[in-house]
Design a protein around this motif. Structure first.
Motif, PDB file in Angstrom:
ATOM      1  N   LEU A  42      -6.888   9.012  -1.171  1.00  0.00           N
ATOM      2  CA  LEU A  42      -5.990   7.931  -1.583  1.00  0.00           C
ATOM      3  C   LEU A  42      -6.131   6.730  -0.658  1.00  0.00           C
ATOM      4  CD1 LEU A  42      -2.729   9.867  -2.543  1.00  0.00           C
ATOM      5  CD2 LEU A  42      -4.366   8.807  -4.080  1.00  0.00           C
ATOM      6  N   ASP A  43      -6.350   7.006   0.612  1.00  0.00           N
ATOM      7  CA  ASP A  43      -6.536   5.926   1.582  1.00  0.00           C
ATOM      8  C   ASP A  43      -7.766   5.100   1.192  1.00  0.00           C
ATOM      9  OD1 ASP A  43      -5.971   4.490   3.968  1.00  0.00           O
ATOM     10  OD2 ASP A  43      -7.549   5.595   5.001  1.00  0.00           O
ATOM     11  N   MET A  67      -4.367  18.893   1.212  1.00  0.00           N
ATOM     12  CA  MET A  67      -3.456  17.746   1.216  1.00  0.00           C
ATOM     13  C   MET A  67      -4.043  16.621   2.059  1.00  0.00           C
ATOM     14  SD  MET A  67      -0.763  16.195   0.281  1.00  0.00           S
ATOM     15  CE  MET A  67       0.672  17.134  -0.235  1.00  0.00           C
ATOM     16  N   MET A 116       1.176   9.744  -5.339  1.00  0.00           N
ATOM     17  CA  MET A 116       1.484  11.117  -4.910  1.00  0.00           C
ATOM     18  C   MET A 116       2.490  11.770  -5.850  1.00  0.00           C
ATOM     19  SD  MET A 116      -0.129  12.174  -2.170  1.00  0.00           S
ATOM     20  CE  MET A 116       0.946  13.338  -1.348  1.00  0.00           C
ATOM     21  N   ASN A 117       3.377  10.952  -6.396  1.00  0.00           N
ATOM     22  CA  ASN A 117       4.382  11.490  -7.310  1.00  0.00           C
ATOM     23  C   ASN A 117       3.822  11.785  -8.694  1.00  0.00           C
ATOM     24  OD1 ASN A 117       6.603  11.692  -5.644  1.00  0.00           O
ATOM     25  ND2 ASN A 117       7.102   9.527  -5.872  1.00  0.00           N
ATOM     26  N   VAL A 147       0.674   4.454  -2.630  1.00  0.00           N
ATOM     27  CA  VAL A 147       0.396   5.843  -2.258  1.00  0.00           C
ATOM     28  C   VAL A 147       1.547   6.760  -2.675  1.00  0.00           C
ATOM     29  CG1 VAL A 147      -0.015   7.408  -0.314  1.00  0.00           C
ATOM     30  CG2 VAL A 147      -1.105   5.170  -0.346  1.00  0.00           C
ATOM     31  N   ALA A 148       2.775   6.311  -2.417  1.00  0.00           N
ATOM     32  CA  ALA A 148       3.934   7.132  -2.777  1.00  0.00           C
ATOM     33  C   ALA A 148       3.993   7.366  -4.287  1.00  0.00           C
ATOM     34  CB  ALA A 148       5.222   6.474  -2.279  1.00  0.00           C
ATOM     35  N   ARG A 202       0.088  17.993  -6.091  1.00  0.00           N
ATOM     36  CA  ARG A 202       0.066  17.990  -4.626  1.00  0.00           C
ATOM     37  C   ARG A 202      -0.310  19.367  -4.120  1.00  0.00           C
ATOM     38  NH1 ARG A 202       5.626  15.564  -2.774  1.00  0.00           N
ATOM     39  NH2 ARG A 202       5.815  13.981  -4.379  1.00  0.00           N
ATOM     40  N   PRO A 203      -1.478  19.461  -3.455  1.00  0.00           N
ATOM     41  CA  PRO A 203      -1.858  20.774  -2.955  1.00  0.00           C
ATOM     42  C   PRO A 203      -0.928  21.222  -1.838  1.00  0.00           C
ATOM     43  CG  PRO A 203      -3.495  19.097  -2.353  1.00  0.00           C
ATOM     44  CD  PRO A 203      -2.425  18.403  -3.113  1.00  0.00           C
ATOM     45  N   LEU A 247      -4.986  12.826   0.894  1.00  0.00           N
ATOM     46  CA  LEU A 247      -4.503  11.605   1.550  1.00  0.00           C
ATOM     47  C   LEU A 247      -5.676  10.714   1.979  1.00  0.00           C
ATOM     48  CD1 LEU A 247      -1.539  13.137   3.583  1.00  0.00           C
ATOM     49  CD2 LEU A 247      -1.353  11.624   1.612  1.00  0.00           C
ATOM     50  N   ASP A 248      -6.756  11.345   2.442  1.00  0.00           N
ATOM     51  CA  ASP A 248      -7.976  10.584   2.784  1.00  0.00           C
ATOM     52  C   ASP A 248      -8.514   9.852   1.563  1.00  0.00           C
ATOM     53  OD1 ASP A 248      -8.121  11.263   5.411  1.00  0.00           O
ATOM     54  OD2 ASP A 248      -9.563  12.889   5.137  1.00  0.00           O
ATOM     55  N   THR A 262       0.806  -1.216   0.000  1.00  0.00           N
ATOM     56  CA  THR A 262       0.000   0.000   0.000  1.00  0.00           C
ATOM     57  C   THR A 262       0.842   1.269   0.000  1.00  0.00           C
ATOM     58  OG1 THR A 262      -1.772  -1.141   1.124  1.00  0.00           O
ATOM     59  CG2 THR A 262      -1.753   1.232   1.341  1.00  0.00           C
ATOM     60  N   ILE A 263       1.885   1.277   0.820  1.00  0.00           N
ATOM     61  CA  ILE A 263       2.664   2.512   0.947  1.00  0.00           C
ATOM     62  C   ILE A 263       3.354   2.855  -0.383  1.00  0.00           C
ATOM     63  CG2 ILE A 263       4.849   1.557   1.838  1.00  0.00           C
ATOM     64  CD1 ILE A 263       3.018   4.571   3.359  1.00  0.00           C
TER      65      ILE A 263
END
Lengths: 237, 88
Positions: A206-207, A199, A187-188, A183-184, A192-193, A203-204, A179-180
């Motif tokens: 994406l979770d 932000m 995000m790339n 997400v990483a 990205r706000p 993240l919520d 998962t990490i």
């Protein structure tokens, strides 16, 4: 001239300069009578900014199309549960499968293998910049008028099923990805706000996305059975 | 150790991510992923604890030797510093 558009079920108005932008976006004109939820105007300064960010030297009208994209995406990321990342998204039997990779990996080639193997069962939602939205807790992939080099895509909404991180290999294989890392990587590939609240919202989102959508490490060669291996991994689950 | 302003720590499964927000976001291209121990240390840094306090907490919480905790914290600090997450 001002036109009303409806992209990812969000109606907005855009004051544009070039006929080519109108042509590129005409499949996304809003139905008569639907009111825009926000609006913006493209200026010479916006076009100059796109040119500055671009590694190429296109005519101004090309940059207007990307300027509309930038303004639209910032607005919807701020106001809706929406985000984007670069990927090729297809619908297979009514479920969206997304392929993302570093440029040059062969996303389009792999997408082509699916079209070749599965024919009418496959529809290209968008080949470059689809929009992802969460509506009533469910994630959907939407077609947009920003369709990439081959101009493939259509104005549809499809429930999100799977996301594949594509890389090249001798042998075809599909497996889980942690998962990490997902997400990483996402995000790339997105905007990205800088605002902490936005932000945190991203993240919520994406979770929720990684909990609901099956994510895979997909390693493929360019042979036909690459799509079969991927299909079996995704649909056999 | 002092954490720079403008970072968000967020858990995903067993791991964590740290991203820049606010004025730093423009200059901060990388994002950092941390495991549970990393996030534990990072949270102490957020509270502006001293290196000794972090080492003590780590020794107690994870039942590790002090020397190991010290070298872990030093390595972690170096990583955060390289990533621009903390001021020395």
């Amino acid at each position: 001239m001002i036109f009303n558009y409806k992209i990812a079920d969000i109606v907005f108005s855009a004051d544009i300069i070039y006929k080519s932008t109108y042509e590129r976006m005409k499949d996304y004109l809003a139905p008569e009578g639907e009111k825009p939820e926000f609006g913006f105007k493209i200026t010479d300064a916006d076009i100059a900014e796109e040119r500055r960010l671009s590694p190429y030297d296109f005519p101004d009208n090309v940059y207007e199309h990307t300027a509309v994209y930038r303004k639209y995406i910032y607005e919807i990321m701020e106001k809706y549960d929406a985000f984007f990342f670069h990927c090729s998204a297809i619908a297979v039997d009514g479920e969206a499968i997304m392929f993302t990779a570093r440029s040059g990996t062969g996303k389009s080639t792999h997408r082509n293998l699916w079209m070749k193997n599965f024919g009418d069962r496959v529809t290209v939602i968008n080949d470059d910049k689809p929009v992802i939205r969460r509506i009533d807790g469910k994630f959907y992939v939407y077609g947009t008028p920003w369709q990439g080099k081959e101009g493939l895509g259509c104005n549809i909404r499809v429930p999100a099923k799977a996301l594949c991180f594509l890389s090249r290999a001798e042998e075809n294989s599909i497996g889980p990805i942690d998962t990490i890392s997902v997400v990483a990587k996402l995000m790339n590939q997105t905007v990205r706000p800088s605002d902490p609240w936005l932000m945190s919202n991203l993240l919520d989102l994406l979770d929720g996305f990684v909990r609901q959508v099956d994510c895979y490490d997909l390693r493929v060669n360019m042979n036909d059975d690459a799509a079969i291996v991927a299909y079996n991994g995704i649909k056999g689950k | 150790m002092k954490r720079k302003e403008g970072f968000l720590l967020r858990q995903f499964g067993d791991d964590y991510i740290v991203v820049a927000v606010g004025d730093d976001a423009e200059n901060f291209n990388k994002l950092i992923t941390l495991n549970g121990v990393g996030a534990f240390i990072y949270n102490f840094i957020v509270e502006e604890k001293s290196r000794d306090e972090v080492v003590a907490a780590l020794t107690e919480h994870y039942e590790v030797e002090r020397s190991l905790a010290e070298s872990d914290v030093a390595a972690f600090e170096a990583r955060l510093s390289a990533a621009g997450l903390i001021d020395d």
